[in-house]
Design an enzyme around this catalytic site. Structure first.
Site, PDB file in Angstrom:
ATOM      1  N   HIS A  72      53.839  46.807  48.510  1.00  0.00           N
ATOM      2  CA  HIS A  72      53.256  47.634  49.581  1.00  0.00           C
ATOM      3  C   HIS A  72      53.001  46.788  50.818  1.00  0.00           C
ATOM      4  CE1 HIS A  72      51.722  51.485  47.399  1.00  0.00           C
ATOM      5  NE2 HIS A  72      52.935  51.135  47.022  1.00  0.00           N
ATOM      6  N   TYR A 201      42.551  55.081  51.646  1.00  0.00           N
ATOM      7  CA  TYR A 201      41.101  54.932  51.478  1.00  0.00           C
ATOM      8  C   TYR A 201      40.443  55.943  52.403  1.00  0.00           C
ATOM      9  CZ  TYR A 201      41.867  50.461  49.064  1.00  0.00           C
ATOM     10  OH  TYR A 201      42.256  49.487  48.174  1.00  0.00           O
ATOM     11  N   PRO A 293      34.847  47.787  43.572  1.00  0.00           N
ATOM     12  CA  PRO A 293      36.313  47.844  43.526  1.00  0.00           C
ATOM     13  C   PRO A 293      36.999  48.140  44.865  1.00  0.00           C
ATOM     14  CG  PRO A 293      35.376  49.808  42.536  1.00  0.00           C
ATOM     15  CD  PRO A 293      34.227  48.903  42.845  1.00  0.00           C
ATOM     16  N   LYS A 297      39.555  43.440  44.554  1.00  0.00           N
ATOM     17  CA  LYS A 297      39.529  41.973  44.510  1.00  0.00           C
ATOM     18  C   LYS A 297      39.246  41.398  43.118  1.00  0.00           C
ATOM     19  CE  LYS A 297      40.513  41.082  48.664  1.00  0.00           C
ATOM     20  NZ  LYS A 297      41.931  41.329  48.530  1.00  0.00           N
ATOM     21  N   TYR A 385      42.484  41.891  52.940  1.00  0.00           N
ATOM     22  CA  TYR A 385      43.048  42.780  51.922  1.00  0.00           C
ATOM     23  C   TYR A 385      44.153  42.082  51.129  1.00  0.00           C
ATOM     24  CZ  TYR A 385      44.301  47.113  49.596  1.00  0.00           C
ATOM     25  OH  TYR A 385      44.537  48.070  48.632  1.00  0.00           O
TER      26      TYR A 385
HETATM   27  C1  PHB Z   1      43.416  51.227  41.557  1.00  0.00           C
HETATM   28  O1  PHB Z   1      44.607  51.516  41.694  1.00  0.00           O
HETATM   29  O2  PHB Z   1      42.824  51.438  40.489  1.00  0.00           O
HETATM   30  C2  PHB Z   1      42.694  50.669  42.715  1.00  0.00           C
HETATM   31  C3  PHB Z   1      43.401  50.351  43.868  1.00  0.00           C
HETATM   32  C4  PHB Z   1      42.731  49.852  44.959  1.00  0.00           C
HETATM   33  C5  PHB Z   1      41.382  49.652  44.907  1.00  0.00           C
HETATM   34  C6  PHB Z   1      40.676  49.944  43.747  1.00  0.00           C
HETATM   35  C7  PHB Z   1      41.327  50.447  42.656  1.00  0.00           C
HETATM   36  O3  PHB Z   1      40.742  49.192  45.996  1.00  0.00           O
END
Ligand code: PHB
Ligand code: APR
Length: 392
Positions: A72, A201, A293, A297, A385
């Site tokens: 990505h 997000y 989460p 990280k 990120y």
């Molecule tokens: C996930 O795919 O479970 C996931 C992806 C990004 C995040 C948190 C969890 O920031």
């Protein structure tokens, strides 16, 4: 039994460390309190930074990841009803992330460990760590009605947030920093195509949401929920309806729903232990620190810890030098605190905090607006990120 490094915990930290040590010719045994199936059944985040991808390559377990992982180059942030893209590659100097589930990482590492013929003791009860303040530490556990002893040179505490290693460190020698967030994440996994090819997000007045994925046909979605909510209160239909309300109309229209394969609620916490070394015992991964989460990280930090630890132990055995192990804590904590900061900041920026009043949401929107109007703002998101560089 005797080994050079006794590793407590067969999560990603323990398994990565085991492979790294084996590659350096250092013998190790893993002691895990759960069964192999239980460890493999845990669903966690699915974003690998370049450092984790490189480590998978280094230890020769990247075949599946290369075939199935998705590279990505960007993420989207939805706020004030509009989606905005962060071009991760452009603003981080060419770096990307890999979408590949932690379940798959764990499976690949377990297979590699089995192929190398390394010992892993599953279903080990009442694990205890001994004598790490002496030069002859050990680990013991109950299995099949008997207590077994492992004598070792070092103990690696890779036993997660509720393990025995951190709990065994002398209280006077340890300092813990913690922040608990006033909400949790309700996650749902489904065999449906992701709503978008990149992660979204979402900062919405109804609360945070995240559209993530495991593959082109498997999606992972999350909703911010009050800590008092129980999974049983959330039917699949209720989840999809709420998610749709938090998305922009175009994404909501594209959302493909289906039966959940898994649904669970996880609390959000920032937590750091200092130091990470107690004599001949080291903490790595979730045993030493937890991040919320937002930003994924957790696994990536665990990977850095074990990389530093393996290098330090290699130096110890090859050169009889303690310089690396003496510096382990400092080196890890430097990167840990920066990732803690980013995860805390990104969490604050994207979630609803009703107790903070309406002004909080207005300030969040202003900050997001500013970040997307500024190259420095976009860089700060992208650099963090994709993961900050490792120390030399
Ligand atoms: C996930 O795919 O479970 C996931 C992806 C990004 C995040 C948190 C969890 O920031
Ligand atoms: N004895 C033996 N094993 C134990 C004990 C114990 N007393 N306590 C816990 N364990 C095991 C757990 O069953 C688990 O399999 O230690 C393992 C720790 O694994 P994780 O919790 O996955 O922690 P870690 O390997 O550090 O992985 C970090 O996983 O939780 C995510 O967000 C986290 O992505 C990050 C990564």
């Amino acid at each position: 039994m005797r080994t050079q490094v006794a590793i407590v915990g067969a999560g990603p930290s323990g398994l990565f460390l085991g492979q790294l040590l084996h590659k350096a010719g250092i013998d190790n045994i893993i002691v895990e309190r759960r069964t192999e199936e239980y460890v493999l059944g845990r669903i966690r985040a699915g974003i690998l930074e370049q450092v984790a991808v490189d480590l998978m390559e280094e230890i020769g377990v990247s075949r599946h990841m290369r075939a199935e992982g998705l590279v990505h180059e960007g993420i989207e942030l939805l706020f004030d009803g509009q989606r905005h893209r962060v071009d991760l590659k452009k603003y981080s100097g060419g770096k990307t992330v890999m979408v590949y589930g932690q379940t798959e990482v764990t499976r690949d590492l377990m297979q590699a460990r089995a192929e190398c013929g390394l010992t892993t003791v599953y279903s080990a009860d009442d694990v205890e760590v001994h004598g790490f303040d002496t030069s002859s530490p050990g680990v013991s556990y109950l299995k099949d009605g008997a207590r077994h002893q492992i004598a070792c040179d070092f103990i690696a505490g890779c036993d997660g947030a509720h393990g025995v290693c951190r709990a065994s460190a002398p209280k006077a020698a340890i300092r813990e920093y913690e922040k608990v967030y006033p909400f949790g994440w309700l996650g749902l996994l489904s065999d449906t195509p992701p709503v978008s090819h990149e992660l979204i997000y979402v900062n919405s007045p109804r609360g945070f949401a995240l559209c993530s994925q495991r593959s082109l046909s498997r999606s992972r979605y999350y909703l911010q929920v009050p800590l008092t909510d129980q999974v049983g209160q959330w039917s699949d239909q209720a989840f999809w309806d709420e998610l749709r309300l938090r998305l922009d109309p175009a994404a909501a229209a594209r959302l493909v729903t289906g039966a959940s394969l898994e649904k669970s609620i996880a609390p959000l916490r920032s937590f750091v232990t200092e130091p990470l070394r107690f004599g001949r015992m080291f903490l790595a991964g979730d045993a030493g620190h937890i991040v919320p989460p937002t930003g994924a990280k957790g696994l990536n930090l665990a990977v850095t810890d074990v990389k530093y630890l393996a290098t330090a132990l290699e130096e110890f055995y090859a050169e009889r030098s303690a310089a690396g192990i003496d510096d382990y804590s400092r080196k890890c904590l430097n990167r840990i605190w920066k990732a803690e900061r980013f995860s805390w900041w990104f969490t604050q920026l994207m979630h609803s905090f009703p107790a903070e009043g309406e002004i909080f949401g207005k300030l969040q929107t202003a900050e997001l607006d500013y970040l997307f109007s500024s190259e420095a703002g976009l860089r700060t998101i992208a650099e963090n990120y994709v993961g900050l560089p490792l120390a030399a």
